[in-house]
Motif scaffolding. Structure first.
Motif, short mmCIF file in Angstrom:
data_model
loop_
_atom_site.label_atom_id
_atom_site.label_comp_id
_atom_site.label_asym_id
_atom_site.label_seq_id
_atom_site.Cartn_x
_atom_site.Cartn_y
_atom_site.Cartn_z
N SER A 126 0.82 -1.20 0.00
CA SER A 126 0.00 0.00 0.00
C SER A 126 0.86 1.26 0.00
O SER A 126 0.49 2.25 -0.62
N GLY B 148 -4.64 7.71 0.74
CA GLY B 148 -4.83 6.31 0.36
C GLY B 148 -4.29 5.36 1.41
O GLY B 148 -4.91 4.34 1.73
N SER B 149 -3.12 5.68 1.97
CA SER B 149 -2.50 4.85 3.00
C SER B 149 -1.50 5.71 3.77
O SER B 149 -0.68 6.40 3.15
N SER C 28 1.23 5.09 5.48
CA SER C 28 2.66 4.87 5.24
C SER C 28 3.10 5.33 3.85
O SER C 28 4.29 5.55 3.62
N LEU D 194 5.39 -1.86 19.49
CA LEU D 194 4.23 -1.87 18.58
C LEU D 194 3.50 -3.22 18.67
O LEU D 194 2.27 -3.28 18.76
N MET E 268 -0.35 -4.50 19.67
CA MET E 268 -1.20 -5.36 18.84
C MET E 268 -1.71 -6.56 19.65
O MET E 268 -2.89 -6.88 19.65
C1 DP6 Z 1 2.77 -1.34 11.10
O1 DP6 Z 1 0.00 2.69 6.26
O2 DP6 Z 1 -0.49 0.23 6.09
O3 DP6 Z 1 3.43 -0.82 8.87
O4 DP6 Z 1 -3.14 3.89 6.36
O5 DP6 Z 1 -4.55 1.92 6.89
O6 DP6 Z 1 -3.00 1.87 4.89
P1 DP6 Z 1 -3.25 2.38 6.29
O7 DP6 Z 1 -2.14 1.77 7.21
P2 DP6 Z 1 -0.62 1.49 6.86
O8 DP6 Z 1 -0.04 1.28 8.33
C2 DP6 Z 1 1.31 0.99 8.51
C3 DP6 Z 1 1.49 0.26 9.78
C4 DP6 Z 1 2.88 -0.27 10.04
C5 DP6 Z 1 3.81 0.81 10.59
C6 DP6 Z 1 4.35 1.83 9.62
O9 DP6 Z 1 4.62 1.51 8.45
O10 DP6 Z 1 4.56 2.96 10.08
#
Ligand code: DP6
Length: 322
Positions: free
Chosen positions: A105, A136-137, A139, A239, A243
């Protein structure tokens, strides 16, 4: 009305987990990452007057549902600021096997933002492009600038953007992506973000982030690899503790994940410095110095349960290719 862009995936050293605003994907704190040479997405966007809905193809197959809605959200924003009302055909492919369990993503939405802006005739700044990718995402914000990147949390669409801290050549460290489970992840990061604040540990995590961001930036500035490695491994474990203690609990690890984490500790005792960082999945990103890449890769590949490794070197950010 047509453009093609390419963007790298990135690995976060300080992770984004949980939103202050889920719709705009505004995080609670800054995050830090490195773009990865070994995993990129190439995306072509063409605005076509005869289309009455956006069409999205990933590796030749049509994408529907949430994936397509997220693409349209980015395109809607581009349509709003450009005044162009046409729907778009989006074709995209990843340089890495889609089933490798590596998040696509970040690279996907960064490439989409750059290609869509250009296809709509806009010339946006790097900062503006990173805000568009974020819709969109989260990250994906960090896959726009080059090399080592900081995403400023901000408090609005315009103020939540990423910028480069250092060019890719700044530091010769590598990410050996250690694939132990190539399946699609069981709980998406989007869902995971919404569960973050159900963990009793989350307030403690948030309270520690400002200092942690400063410490990682200092270790980067001083190129202090052992300090950097200790900090990023602790951050990733923090992190995963969030979870695991969310309600419901999310456990991404497999037995081979733990095997890799334990092996890294043993190797460090012997003086071979390699540290882990993990995203929302079972695979382990092993960070080591360029000079130790071969030794660490050989050892990783000999571990039971390791399916393959993919090398990521610090890389440039998203850019147009046509
Ligand atoms: C644990 O960017 O995949 O990789 O915005 O919903 O697409 P969305 O989430 P995303 O979240 C990344 C989470 C992670 C930590 C990080 O890359 O910072």
């Amino acid at each position: 009305m047509k453009a093609t862009a390419e963007a790298p995936a990135n690995i976060a050293f300080i992770k984004y987990w949980g939103n202050a605003d889920a719709n705009l994907r505004l995080p609670h704190h800054n995050t830090i990452s490195m773009n990865l040479s070994g995993a990129k997405t190439t995306t072509t966007v063409e605005f076509v007057s005869s289309l009455d809905a956006d069409e999205v193809f990933l590796g030749g197959s049509k994408v529907d549902g949430t994936g397509a809605e997220r693409v349209s959200k980015v395109l809607d924003h581009i349509r709003k600021i450009s005044g162009n009302k046409q729907r778009a055909r989006v074709t995209t492919h990843n340089s890495f096997p889609t089933a490798a369990g590596i998040a696509s993503s970040a690279s996907g939405f960064a490439a989409l933002a750059v290609a869509a802006a250009s296809a709509a005739g806009l010339s946006l700044t790097e900062q503006e492009l990173s805000t568009v990718a974020r819709l969109g995402s989260g990250s994906a914000t960090r896959s726009i600038p080059d090399g080592f990147v900081e995403w400023h949390a901000g408090s609005s669409h315009e103020t939540s953007f990423a910028e480069s801290l250092y060019a890719p050549e700044y530091w010769d460290i590598v990410d050996i992506i250690t694939v132990v489970d190539a399946d699609q992840k069981k709980v998406s990061s989007t869902l995971g973000h919404s569960l973050a604040d159900t963990s009793l540990l989350y307030p403690a995590r948030l309270a520690s982030m400002k200092e942690k961001v400063e410490s990682v930036k200092r270790a980067l500035a001083e190129k202090d690899f052992p300090r950097f490695g200790e900090l990023i491994e602790e951050e990733s474990l923090n992190l995963h503790a969030i979870m695991m203690t969310s309600r419901p609990s999310v456990l991404y690890w497999s037995p081979a994940t733990v095997r890799v984490l334990q092996a890294l500790r043993e190797w460090r005792q012997e003086g071979l410095l390699a540290y882990s960082t993990m995203d929302a999945g079972a695979n382990v990103h092993v960070i080591t110095r360029g000079e130790d890449e071969t030794a660490v890769t050989q050892r990783l590949q000999a571990l039971k349960g390791v399916e393959k490794t993919i090398l990521g070197k610090p890389a440039a950010g998203a850019h147009l290719v046509k």
